[in-house]
Design a protein around this motif. Structure first.
Motif, PDB file in Angstrom:
ATOM      1  N   GLY A  44      26.676 -19.827 -54.929  1.00 56.10           N
ATOM      2  CA  GLY A  44      26.121 -18.539 -54.514  1.00 56.10           C
ATOM      3  C   GLY A  44      25.012 -18.036 -55.402  1.00 56.10           C
ATOM      4  O   GLY A  44      24.191 -17.215 -54.973  1.00 56.10           O
ATOM      5  N   ASP A  45      24.955 -18.513 -56.642  1.00 53.66           N
ATOM      6  CA  ASP A  45      23.952 -18.025 -57.582  1.00 53.66           C
ATOM      7  C   ASP A  45      22.596 -18.669 -57.303  1.00 53.66           C
ATOM      8  O   ASP A  45      22.479 -19.902 -57.327  1.00 53.66           O
ATOM      9  CB  ASP A  45      24.396 -18.353 -59.015  1.00 53.66           C
ATOM     10  CG  ASP A  45      23.387 -17.859 -60.040  1.00 53.66           C
ATOM     11  OD1 ASP A  45      23.099 -16.653 -60.047  1.00 53.66           O
ATOM     12  OD2 ASP A  45      22.864 -18.698 -60.812  1.00 53.66           O
ATOM     13  N   PRO A  46      21.544 -17.859 -57.046  1.00 53.21           N
ATOM     14  CA  PRO A  46      20.218 -18.430 -56.733  1.00 53.21           C
ATOM     15  C   PRO A  46      19.671 -19.320 -57.842  1.00 53.21           C
ATOM     16  O   PRO A  46      19.001 -20.319 -57.554  1.00 53.21           O
ATOM     17  CB  PRO A  46      19.344 -17.191 -56.534  1.00 53.21           C
ATOM     18  CG  PRO A  46      20.298 -16.100 -56.163  1.00 53.21           C
ATOM     19  CD  PRO A  46      21.553 -16.396 -56.923  1.00 53.21           C
ATOM     20  N   GLN A  47      19.944 -18.971 -59.108  1.00 51.45           N
ATOM     21  CA  GLN A  47      19.461 -19.791 -60.214  1.00 51.45           C
ATOM     22  C   GLN A  47      20.096 -21.176 -60.176  1.00 51.45           C
ATOM     23  O   GLN A  47      19.415 -22.195 -60.332  1.00 51.45           O
ATOM     24  CB  GLN A  47      19.780 -19.101 -61.544  1.00 51.45           C
ATOM     25  CG  GLN A  47      19.535 -19.950 -62.793  1.00 51.45           C
ATOM     26  CD  GLN A  47      18.058 -20.150 -63.098  1.00 51.45           C
ATOM     27  OE1 GLN A  47      17.237 -19.345 -62.674  1.00 51.45           O
ATOM     28  NE2 GLN A  47      17.725 -21.219 -63.812  1.00 51.45           N
ATOM     29  N   GLN A  48      21.404 -21.215 -59.940  1.00 52.31           N
ATOM     30  CA  GLN A  48      22.089 -22.506 -59.862  1.00 52.31           C
ATOM     31  C   GLN A  48      21.613 -23.299 -58.650  1.00 52.31           C
ATOM     32  O   GLN A  48      21.464 -24.530 -58.721  1.00 52.31           O
ATOM     33  CB  GLN A  48      23.598 -22.299 -59.802  1.00 52.31           C
ATOM     34  CG  GLN A  48      24.192 -21.755 -61.095  1.00 52.31           C
ATOM     35  CD  GLN A  48      25.709 -21.614 -61.007  1.00 52.31           C
ATOM     36  OE1 GLN A  48      26.316 -21.890 -59.976  1.00 52.31           O
ATOM     37  NE2 GLN A  48      26.322 -21.172 -62.100  1.00 52.31           N
ATOM     38  N   GLN A  49      21.377 -22.600 -57.530  1.00 51.36           N
ATOM     39  CA  GLN A  49      20.857 -23.286 -56.356  1.00 51.36           C
ATOM     40  C   GLN A  49      19.506 -23.930 -56.663  1.00 51.36           C
ATOM     41  O   GLN A  49      19.245 -25.075 -56.278  1.00 51.36           O
ATOM     42  CB  GLN A  49      20.704 -22.290 -55.200  1.00 51.36           C
ATOM     43  CG  GLN A  49      22.017 -21.798 -54.613  1.00 51.36           C
ATOM     44  CD  GLN A  49      21.791 -20.841 -53.466  1.00 51.36           C
ATOM     45  OE1 GLN A  49      20.664 -20.393 -53.212  1.00 51.36           O
ATOM     46  NE2 GLN A  49      22.861 -20.515 -52.742  1.00 51.36           N
TER      47      GLN A  49
END
Length: 314
Positions: A59-64
């Motif tokens: 869910g985290d945009p940075q991780q995506q």
């Protein structure tokens, strides 16, 4: 049109690619087909990586962005920041005794020798974030890191230093603060809006400009390579030296990738030119009085680029 199709249509070819090629050749392609083909070309940017299923449960945009960057690097897409031909020429010019970190340049770079180069993986992650979220992911240091990464190895970089320190003083400027200039949200949405609304002659001009920029870049490379082969620091080598420290280098990088670009890749580059043109127009509105005549310097922007990017009203 029938004769053109008989000569150019091949079994298994993408209909959208065929429409783009016909449009490029000045054929009477229906407007809806042209705009659809440009939109599909934009849609294909990172689509395979995003649809691979690897983002499920993240869910985290940075991780995506990190996961997508890793996948793009694994497939070879975006992993090579600077084409090998450009790097080879940079090093050959260094071997001729040209100093990419001459004292005159180093004096203009407040960051030279003070920081570790950004890792390619980090740059790719930032690029993915910018593509997916727009202005929110853009900041001065990230842009400075990128300009350093694509410059000749171990070169002083006054342009990167300028960007990195734009917001240092009381009247400083952070690129995130350019309301109405940088796109909000997914950059691909902005590209889709531009190709949907741009007049067809402007779309065609953008396509032709990519051809012209590619021809200019190849000729520029060949001239510098010929002087290097003759072991001579002539006007072309010196022009390459100057251009490599200026925004001109970004256009060299964008069109000198190995292999022949597909129609979709060509269309995406044309759409990116449209976006830069649009952003310059927005910048003129937000910050009137800028010295646009500086762009007449070919080291900053070659004629074939300026002819498209800088409208007469600027």
């Amino acid at each position: 049109m029938v004769l053109w199709l008989a000569r150019n249509a091949k079994p298994g070819g993408r209909p959208d690619d065929l429409a783009l090629r016909a449009f490029a050749d000045g054929m009477p392609v229906p407007e809806a087909a042209v705009r659809t083909a440009f939109r599909v070309a934009v849609d294909r940017l990172m689509s395979q990586a995003e649809q691979s299923g690897e983002l499920a449960g993240i869910g985290d945009p940075q991780q995506q962005a990190e996961v997508l960057a890793q996948r793009l690097a694994a497939t070879g897409r975006l992993a090579t920041l600077v084409p090998a031909r450009i790097r080879r020429l940079d090093e050959a010019i260094r071997d001729l005794g040209v100093d990419w970190s001459a004292p005159q340049l180093a004096a203009l770079d407040r960051g030279v020798g003070m920081m570790e180069p950004a890792r390619v993986a980090d740059l790719l992650t930032t690029a993915v974030e910018i593509i997916r979220t727009g202005r929110g992911a853009v900041h001065n240091q990230a842009l400075g890191d990128f300009f350093r990464a694509v410059a000749p190895s171990n070169a002083a970089n006054p342009i990167a230093s300028l960007i990195e320190h734009l917001d240092v003083d009381d009247e400083g400027l952070a690129v995130q603060d350019l309301d109405g200039v940088l796109f909000e949200g997914d950059i691909r949405d902005g590209l889709r809006q531009l190709v949907a609304g741009a007049p067809l002659p402007l779309l065609h001009h953008a396509w032709q400009s990519v051809d012209q920029i590619r021809a200019w870049a190849h000729e520029f490379c060949c001239a510098a390579e010929a002087e290097v082969a003759a072991r001579r620091v002539g006007p072309s080598v010196l022009a390459w030296f100057r251009a490599s420290l200026m925004p001109t280098r970004m256009f060299l990088i964008s069109v000198l990738k190995p292999g022949r670009p597909s129609p979709a890749e060509h269309a995406r580059t044309a759409a990116e030119l449209l976006m830069i043109r649009d952003m310059l127009g927005r910048l003129h509105t937000v910050m009137p009085g800028l010295q646009w005549d500086l762009l007449d310097n070919p080291d900053l922007m070659p004629d074939c680029v300026r002819a498209f990017l800088v409208p007469a009203r600027l």
